[in-house]
Design an enzyme around this catalytic site. Structure first.
Site, PDB file in Angstrom:
ATOM      1  N   ASP A  71       0.855  -1.178   0.000  1.00  0.00           N
ATOM      2  CA  ASP A  71       0.000   0.000   0.000  1.00  0.00           C
ATOM      3  C   ASP A  71       0.896   1.233   0.000  1.00  0.00           C
ATOM      4  O   ASP A  71       1.892   1.267   0.721  1.00  0.00           O
ATOM      5  CB  ASP A  71      -0.936   0.026   1.208  1.00  0.00           C
ATOM      6  CG  ASP A  71      -2.056   1.019   0.999  1.00  0.00           C
ATOM      7  OD1 ASP A  71      -3.081   0.629   0.408  1.00  0.00           O
ATOM      8  OD2 ASP A  71      -1.908   2.188   1.402  1.00  0.00           O
ATOM      9  N   THR A  72       0.543   2.224  -0.804  1.00  0.00           N
ATOM     10  CA  THR A  72       1.368   3.419  -0.961  1.00  0.00           C
ATOM     11  C   THR A  72       0.548   4.670  -0.680  1.00  0.00           C
ATOM     12  O   THR A  72      -0.581   4.784  -1.133  1.00  0.00           O
ATOM     13  CB  THR A  72       1.940   3.488  -2.399  1.00  0.00           C
ATOM     14  OG1 THR A  72       2.680   2.295  -2.652  1.00  0.00           O
ATOM     15  CG2 THR A  72       2.848   4.688  -2.585  1.00  0.00           C
TER      16      THR A  72
END
Length: 192
Positions: A71-72
Site C-alpha cells: 500500500d502506498t
C-alpha cells in the site's frame, strides 16, 4: 509454490514481473477505513499492507502459497494524501505538492502460508516538486491520470516532469519497492 499479488494495480503487476515471472493476482477486499491514521506513516502503510495480505490469505485454501501486498501513500507535512475522489481534490493535492518536498511511503507485507511466517516493511522516498502553474495542474487533471494514484500523480507518466529531485527508491514512488521486495522474498525462501 503459488505466489499471489494482492493488488489490482497494473503498475504493481508490471513491477513484480521484473523479479517474478509466475504469479497470479487476487484483489484484496480489505476495507482500508478499518485502519485509522495515528500519525506514524510507516506503521500506517504496514498495517494497510498487512490487512490486504491477510484478507487474501484467508480467502485461499492452498497452503504452499506466498502472498504479497503493498500500500502506498503520499505524506506532506504530516498529512496523508491518498487517491483523489474528484477533480477538485486532485487539484488541491497537486497545489499543495507544488514547490514542496513530500514523502512517499509504501508498506510491504509478504506472508508465507506454509510456515506461517510474515514480514512487513515500509519504504520511504523523498520527492521534491517544482512549482506548478494552475494551468499545468489543470492540463494534468484533464488527462485523467491522477485518479487512481496516491497524491494525485504518477511519476512514471506525465507527472514525471513535476519532479525536481528524488531521494530514495524510484519504484517505491511508482507503487512497489522492488529492491526491498526482492530481498524479503529471498528471506522467505522464494526461488527467484
Amino acid at each position: 509454490m503459488r505466489i499471489i499479488l494482492a493488488s489490482a494495480s497494473e503498475r504493481r503487476k508490471e513491477l513484480l514481473n521484473r523479479i517474478l515471472s509466475d504469479f497470479e493476482v487476487i484483489v484484496s477486499q480489505f476495507d482500508e477505513d478499518l485502519v485509522p491514521y495515528d500519525g506514524n506513516t510507516s506503521s500506517y502503510v504496514e498495517k494497510l499492507a498487512k490487512g490486504k495480505c491477510m484478507n487474501v490469505a484467508h480467502s485461499t485454501e492452498e497452503y504452499d502459497t506466498v502472498i504479497i501486498a503493498c500500500d502506498t501513500v503520499v505524506s506532506l507535512k504530516d498529512k496523508v494524501l491518498g487517491k483523489p475522489k474528484n477533480k477538485e481534490e486532485a487539484f488541491q493535492m497537486l497545489r499543495e505538492l507544488s514547490g514542496n518536498v513530500h514523502h512517499v511511503y509504501s508498506g510491504l507485507c509478504v506472508y508465507n502460508k506454509k510456515n506461517n511466517s510474515i514480514i512487513t516493511k515500509s519504504v520511504c522516498t523523498e520527492v521534491k516538486f517544482s512549482s506548478l502553474s494552475d494551468e499545468l495542474i489543470e492540463k494534468y487533471i484533464e488527462s485523467e491520470e491522477p485518479f487512481d494514484k496516491a497524491g494525485a500523480y504518477g511519476i512514471q507518466g506525465f507527472a514525471g516532469i513535476f519532479v525536481e529531485e528524488i531521494n530514495g527508491c524510484y519504484y517505491n514512488v511508482v507503487g512497489l519497492p522492488i529492491n526491498t521486495l526482492y530481498f524479503v522474498l529471498k528471506e522467505m525462501g522464494v526461488n527467484l
